[in-house]
Design an enzyme around this catalytic site. Sequence first.
Site, PDB file in Angstrom:
ATOM      1  CG  ASN A 160       6.794   0.181  -3.153  1.00 18.28           C
ATOM      2  OD1 ASN A 160       6.155  -0.457  -2.324  1.00 18.28           O
ATOM      3  ND2 ASN A 160       7.914   0.789  -2.853  1.00 18.28           N
ATOM      4  CG  ASP A 161       3.195   3.463  -3.165  1.00 18.15           C
ATOM      5  OD1 ASP A 161       3.855   3.092  -2.175  1.00 18.15           O
ATOM      6  OD2 ASP A 161       3.463   4.480  -3.824  1.00 18.15           O
ATOM      7  CB  VAL A 162      -0.585  -0.858  -6.843  1.00 17.56           C
ATOM      8  CG1 VAL A 162      -0.794   0.559  -7.353  1.00 17.56           C
ATOM      9  CG2 VAL A 162       0.538  -1.543  -7.580  1.00 17.56           C
TER      10      VAL A 162
ATOM     11  CB  ALA B  31       2.640   6.765  -1.552  1.00 22.75           C
TER      12      ALA B  31
END
Lengths: 105, 462
Positions: free
Chosen positions: B388-390, B429
């Site tokens: 997700n965050d990457v 995050a």
Amino acid sequence: MQETLSFIGSHMQMWYILILMIFVGVEVINSVPSVLHTPLMSGANAIHGVVIIGAIIVLLNADPNNYVELLLGFLAVILGTLNVVGGFVVTDRMLEMFKKKPAKK
Amino acid sequence: MNQTILLDIIYLIGSVTFILGLKMMGKPDTARRGNTYAAFGMTLAILGTIFLHDGPIAPIIYGMLFGAFAIGGIIGWMVAKKVKMTAMPQLVSLFNGMGGACAALISIMEFHVHAGDPKTIMMVMAGLVIGSISFSGSMVAFAKLNGNLNSNPRIPFYNIINALILLITVGVGVYITVADITDFMWPCIDLGLALIYGIMFVLPIGGADMPVVISLLNSFTGLAAASGGFLYHNKVMLTGGILVGSAGTILTIAMCKGMNRTLFSVVFGAFGEGSAAAASGGTTGGTVKDISIADCAVLMNYSKKVVIVPGYGLAVAQAQHVMHELEALLEERGVDVKYAIHPVAGRMPGHMNVLMAESNVDYSKLCEMEDINPEFDTTDVVFIVGANDVVNPAAKNNPASPIYGMPILEVERAKNIIVNKRSMAAGYAGIDNELFYNPKTSMLFGDAKKVVTELVAELKTM
């Protein structure tokens, strides 16, 4: 002042080691591919298990009739062993996976 | 006398194996041997300490020593062998905490021996404080990564309160050293303070930053071991401890760089406040589009190039093996398949490489971020599994986002994006991802293992 100087003077060899080791540590880690960061951290974790040497010394010097001392020393050695054995075995398990790969990089 | 010299030589060999081992761990092809060298050096140093000990040893002490080795060794071995690869980070944290506790215990026991000698007490107190912080901090990090502790409570002014606790902890330590305190109550108070500080230090830090914290605590334990080296004039403890302390610090900084964060913002947490702002700063406008397994399979089957972006979600679902199957199946049909590995995918830098290697994925198929980013333009399908965050474009175009500036995999340049997630929940995050609302994006909801298994089955019928 005198105290401080004598403290530094009496440990001169140790200070040399300390300073040199800081540089060695930095040099050794620099430019390591991020692929290996996790195993490296785990490996370093195992190496600081060297604190077990201190625990062994404490236990060896403990008074055999002082049960509190014996028990605490016993506990310290167990904790140290966990750090050393667990640390090295986990690192080995992680690194085992890289062995079959054609060595690139 | 000869015994002491022999022991010194053994310690010297031990120190060299530590340096050599750590150096070799920096290259994939020598890494495993490096670890073995260091383990050998450690064993040598331990045996030397016992059998070259100056003076007689009572049988009861021998018994306790080897009893402790057996207990610690068996438990450590079992846990390390049994644990899943996904749980690695918390395990490292756990073992790190054990080392810290060991250092703190040594100091507690040495206090009464050296009480009244300020030079030595200084090192005793250093080991006590650093070891205790490392222990309690590691335990909190363990609980967080293990999912036993999910909240990141931030009491008001916690930075000031934390700084105050640290100041008092160090202050009491200095007081004990300078004022020649012999009362055992004082080091116990300092022990308590240091333990509290360790908890308070790690508690407000969010899950995504935990690897950095573990790495930092790792170097703390190194320093605690080094202060033991000063205490006993033991050179192998000093070498090993400082080596880890300095290498750990560099590693911590390298990890921060990978996430484009400074150590300062990790420790003093600009993260929590930032995410609240970004969540309200709304990307939540669009609608998301679903895709069926069958459509997804067709899309992939007729693509020229598919890039898989594995994330921690894939690892948690234990889907790496079936993912490898999917990759092999597509390759068979002439599709070019690659994996895009973000440096901080998973829970630690390099964690995802370890996880994918476990499922026998070809090393050459795992592409680093810099190598794969230019290739997205020619990619037909990007398949994001549990990441997700990457891949969050907010890192590039939303300055208000807490991850702004973090290098990401630029998946939005590909022709089609398929995202497999369990739900629409935010990533680790804790921030929203506008990628999911991109018109090119289709969502494939469900458990990663189940979804990929179904995809493989569907592909086989084609």
